[in-house]
Design an enzyme around this catalytic site. Structure first.
Site, PDB file in Angstrom:
ATOM      1  N   SER A 151     -28.210  73.279  41.825  1.00 50.08           N
ATOM      2  CA  SER A 151     -27.109  73.866  41.051  1.00 50.08           C
ATOM      3  C   SER A 151     -26.888  75.304  41.499  1.00 50.08           C
ATOM      4  O   SER A 151     -27.301  75.684  42.606  1.00 50.08           O
ATOM      5  CB  SER A 151     -27.439  73.780  39.558  1.00 50.08           C
ATOM      6  OG  SER A 151     -26.311  74.140  38.787  1.00 50.08           O
ATOM      7  N   ASN A 152     -26.235  76.105  40.695  1.00 50.47           N
ATOM      8  CA  ASN A 152     -25.995  77.511  41.051  1.00 50.47           C
ATOM      9  C   ASN A 152     -25.981  78.352  39.774  1.00 50.47           C
ATOM     10  O   ASN A 152     -26.179  77.836  38.681  1.00 50.47           O
ATOM     11  CB  ASN A 152     -24.686  77.649  41.841  1.00 50.47           C
ATOM     12  CG  ASN A 152     -23.513  77.129  41.050  1.00 50.47           C
ATOM     13  OD1 ASN A 152     -23.140  77.698  40.035  1.00 50.47           O
ATOM     14  ND2 ASN A 152     -22.946  76.016  41.492  1.00 50.47           N
TER      15      ASN A 152
END
Ligand code: PMT
Length: 416
Positions: free
Chosen positions: A214-215
């Site tokens: 993810s980020n």
């Protein structure tokens, strides 16, 4: 609009009242009373010269708030930043020729003039001065400059002046000033009739049942856009990755996890929309295979993760668009403008909001952002560090102003 409705518009609003060194400074006292009587909370900021005409104590007692006079006062907070940040409107009454000059050229040498460089809220200026000064070309040039930047300038009225002259130079009447503040605070409904589709937050791409790629996106930028568009009259659909923000009232919210799910949700609502803004930080790559069971540490070497491209949602939407305005973001860590320009063209966008996510206090997770809006037609609009809620409005205003060249029409876009 009747008087009663006007006075209700000020209830709960925060107004910063700037007072400069004119003989008309005493009239600011009754203006303050009128604004507070109408329900506004008023913070007064005085220039040094203004304090020669009226004492800060007078404004302090009537406003019930400390009066700010000095940029270098030892305050716990930085008043030149905090007052305009919290204000719904700034009114400068009376405004001298010297103040107009400073405001026009951006000379920030006291609290009031510095505030003007940090504010994004409506600015109402009511000048008062001698008639010859008011009609002087330099003063008129400064008035023109300020008007061209969106300031509301209330021309002074004609009548007897302190000099004994009868000319145009008297401070606008209290009712006129109050009415201008009320007008400036009326909600903008320039997105009425528009259907705005916004994406926000990160995507999560599973590696196995417990791990994902993810980020750092918090969703704040996208949610701020959804709220701003709703407040400006749009019907809003928000497609959001996993975030921990409250769902905005009056917005249709669709929760997704992966880039694939976000692509599906955006596609499903694309035809319905008139404006699309992709603020989400979507995965560019995802694991080619998702392990059915949790990957175990074992005797063998650490597993190698094979990635494949995730769907490019913007490119996909751009390929099937009819008349939608398409806006993307570019989250960059270097060569901001060059990379954003490449994405603008490659993804077939009308506008791209280029943010340098390495800038301190901006980008992922922060309440503030700094960016440059690039348009397909070659314009660039820098947006210095500001609250994401403010930037959201700036982005919407850029959308409103974007020339619609889609489907052969070249007239300026009005999304209203
Ligand atoms: O959420 P916050 O914490 O408030 O932070 C805001 C933000 C930094 C995430 C936001 O301002 C931002 O920059 N969003 C875009 C992040 C991003 O994915 O940028 P990009 O340069 O990788 O992608 C360019 C554009 O293509 C973006 O509009 C993106 O949504 C879109 N994209 C990207 C990948 C993909 N597979 N499909 C896409 O449509």
């Amino acid at each position: 609009m009747d008087g009663d409705r006007q006075s209700r518009l000020l209830i709960g609003k925060r107004v910063a009242l700037g007072v400069t060194g004119s003989i008309a400074a005493y009239k600011a006292v009754s203006l303050l009373r009128a604004l507070t009587k109408a329900g506004a909370s008023v913070s007064v900021v005085m220039t040094k010269a203004a304090t020669k005409f009226v004492t800060p104590m007078t404004f302090e007692v009537l406003s019930g708030q400390a009066v700010t006079t000095d940029l270098f006062e030892a305050h716990h907070e930085m008043k030149h930043l905090s007052i305009p940040e919290q204000a719904d409107a700034i009114v400068v009454a009376p405004a001298t020729a010297s103040f107009l000059a400073k405001a026009a050229v951006g000379l920030a040498d006291d609290v009031l003039s510095t505030m003007l460089l940090t504010t994004r809220c409506p600015l109402i200026i009511a000048p008062a001065m001698d008639g010859d000064m008011w009609t002087h070309p330099t003063v008129q040039e400064h008035v023109g400059t300020l008007r061209s930047r969106g300031a509301i300038i209330l021309d002074p009225e004609e009548g007897p002046l302190a000099s004994g002259q009868i000319a145009q130079g008297r401070l606008a009447g209290e009712f006129r000033i109050r009415e201008a503040v009320e007008q400036a605070l009326l909600p903008r409904l320039d997105f009425k009739g528009q259907r705005v589709l916004i994406s926000a937050g990160p995507t999560q791409e599973a590696i196995d049942p417990v791990r994902y790629i993810s980020n750092r996106s918090s969703g704040k930028m996208g949610y701020a856009l959804a709220e701003a568009a709703r407040n400006r009259g749009a019907e809003v659909t928000l497609v959001t990755g996993p975030v921990s923000l409250p769902v905005p009232a009056g917005v249709l919210v669709i929760h997704v996890t992966t880039a694939q799910e976000m692509a599906a949700a955006m596609s499903a609502h694309f035809e319905w929309s008139t404006v699309v803004v992709m603020a989400a930080a979507v995965a560019d790559f995802r694991p080619k295979e998702v392990a059915l069971h949790k990957l175990k540490k074992g005797a063998q070497a650490a597993p190698t993760l094979e990635l494949e491209p995730a769907p490019d949602i913007l490119a996909m939407l751009s390929a099937k668009r009819t008349s939608q305005i398409l806006v993307g973001f570019a989250a960059e860590t270097q060569n901001l403008l060059a990379h954003a320009q490449t994405k603008l063209v490659a993804k077939g966008l009308d506008l791209i909001v280029a943010n340098d996510v390495t800038q301190k206090g901006a980008g992922f997770g922060s309440d503030r952002n700094a960016a440059v809006i690039l348009s397909r037609t070659g314009e660039q609009q820098p947006l210095s560090l500001r609250l994401k809620s403010e930037m959201a409005h700036d982005i919407l205003s850029a959308i409103v102003q974007f020339p619609r060249t889609i489907q052969g029409t070249n007239s300026p876009t009005s999304v209203s």
